[in-house]
Design a protein around this motif. Structure first.
Motif, short mmCIF file in Angstrom:
data_model
loop_
_atom_site.label_atom_id
_atom_site.label_comp_id
_atom_site.label_asym_id
_atom_site.label_seq_id
_atom_site.Cartn_x
_atom_site.Cartn_y
_atom_site.Cartn_z
N THR A 192 -29.73 71.08 3.40
CA THR A 192 -31.16 70.95 3.67
C THR A 192 -31.38 70.64 5.15
O THR A 192 -30.56 70.00 5.80
CB THR A 192 -31.81 69.86 2.82
N THR A 193 -32.54 71.07 5.67
CA THR A 193 -32.83 70.89 7.10
C THR A 193 -34.11 70.10 7.31
O THR A 193 -34.08 68.88 7.39
CB THR A 193 -32.92 72.26 7.79
N SER A 194 -35.24 70.78 7.37
CA SER A 194 -36.49 70.13 7.77
C SER A 194 -37.05 69.16 6.73
O SER A 194 -37.72 68.19 7.09
CB SER A 194 -37.54 71.19 8.12
N SER A 195 -36.82 69.41 5.46
CA SER A 195 -37.28 68.50 4.40
C SER A 195 -36.06 68.04 3.60
O SER A 195 -35.66 68.69 2.62
CB SER A 195 -38.29 69.19 3.48
N PRO A 196 -35.44 66.93 4.01
CA PRO A 196 -34.16 66.53 3.40
C PRO A 196 -34.26 66.23 1.91
O PRO A 196 -35.12 65.46 1.47
CB PRO A 196 -33.80 65.26 4.19
N LEU A 197 -33.38 66.86 1.14
CA LEU A 197 -33.24 66.57 -0.28
C LEU A 197 -32.09 65.58 -0.47
O LEU A 197 -31.23 65.43 0.40
CB LEU A 197 -32.97 67.85 -1.07
N THR A 198 -32.07 64.91 -1.62
CA THR A 198 -31.05 63.90 -1.86
C THR A 198 -30.22 64.22 -3.09
O THR A 198 -30.73 64.80 -4.07
CB THR A 198 -31.67 62.51 -2.01
N PHE A 199 -28.94 63.85 -3.04
CA PHE A 199 -28.12 63.86 -4.25
C PHE A 199 -28.65 62.78 -5.19
O PHE A 199 -29.32 61.84 -4.76
CB PHE A 199 -26.66 63.59 -3.91
N SER A 200 -28.32 62.90 -6.47
CA SER A 200 -28.83 61.95 -7.46
C SER A 200 -28.00 60.67 -7.56
O SER A 200 -28.38 59.75 -8.27
CB SER A 200 -28.89 62.63 -8.84
#
Length: 233
Positions: free
Chosen positions: A20-28
């Protein structure tokens, strides 16, 4: 084999997905690399050298969800700290929306070949002490921790279905009995880094979002005296 068991939890967490770049996603959940960082923070090992102490041939780490996975979005105003000589003079800000975990908790199972390091970790956990502040991914997401127990773990092999309580390394040939009251998720996480902080292993994993065990056939797992079954990542 003796295994230290402790819990970590906090209000928020963020473990950024590498694609991910501009909108960071997270692992659970925290990947093995992040858990190694938490253990190093408790032990007081410098961030520039701790990775050499937690290679897979030295340390075993398993992760179990103890709170259901809940996610939210938080917008941050990011600034360029390299060009900001005075904070009060900053004019330009970039607003970025972060994917974050909310009200999260994890149980960590840890063994190590170095007896001195292992004993030091046990004493610090029992006395609720750490050299550095524990956080869940980002420095502002402060974490708490609690020593649970030191348990004997025994490696088991089975050709029948067993319930596994921890996050499970996944391969496409694995047999899983999908039950109606479960929510299964699969992901690919960084699992080991070298001393230059380069990822040298990614691992596919499967987990149940609401902390329920997964019924599967797996070649090797570890049994704890309380009846839990775990798999080290």
């Amino acid at each position: 084999m003796k295994c230290l068991v402790f819990d970590v939890w906090g209000d928020f967490a963020h473990y950024r997905k590498f694609y991910t770049t501009s909108s960071p996603l997270t692992f659970s959940f925290p990947p093995r690399t992040a858990v190694a960082g938490m253990i190093a923070a408790i032990l007081g090992i410098d961030k520039n050298e701790y990775l050499k102490y937690f290679t897979k041939d030295k340390a075993n780490i398993a992760i179990k969800l103890i709170k259901p996975v809940k996610k939210s979005r938080i917008s941050y105003n990011l600034i360029d700290t390299k060009t900001a000589k005075m904070m009060s003079k900053i004019q330009n800000r970039t607003q970025v929306t972060f994917d974050v975990l909310k009200d999260c908790g994890y149980r960590i199972y840890f063994t190590h070949k170095d007896e001195n390091l292992y004993k030091k970790m046990k004493e610090l956990l029992k006395n609720h002490k750490s050299y550095y502040t524990l956080c869940l991914g980002l420095s502002e997401y402060i974490a708490n921790f609690k020593y649970i127990d030191e348990l004997e773990v025994k490696e088991e092999h089975s050709k029948d279905y067993v319930y596994i309580d921890s996050v499970i390394p996944f391969n496409e040939d694995m047999l899983i009995e999908f039950e109606v009251d479960r929510e299964y998720f699969k992901d690919t996480v960084p699992n080991e880094m070298n001393e230059d902080r380069e990822v040298i292993e990614y691992k596919k994993v499967i987990y149940e979002r609401n902390c329920k065990p997964i019924k599967c056939i797996i070649n090797s797992f570890y049994n704890l005296k309380e009846g839990e079954n775990i798999v080290f990542l």
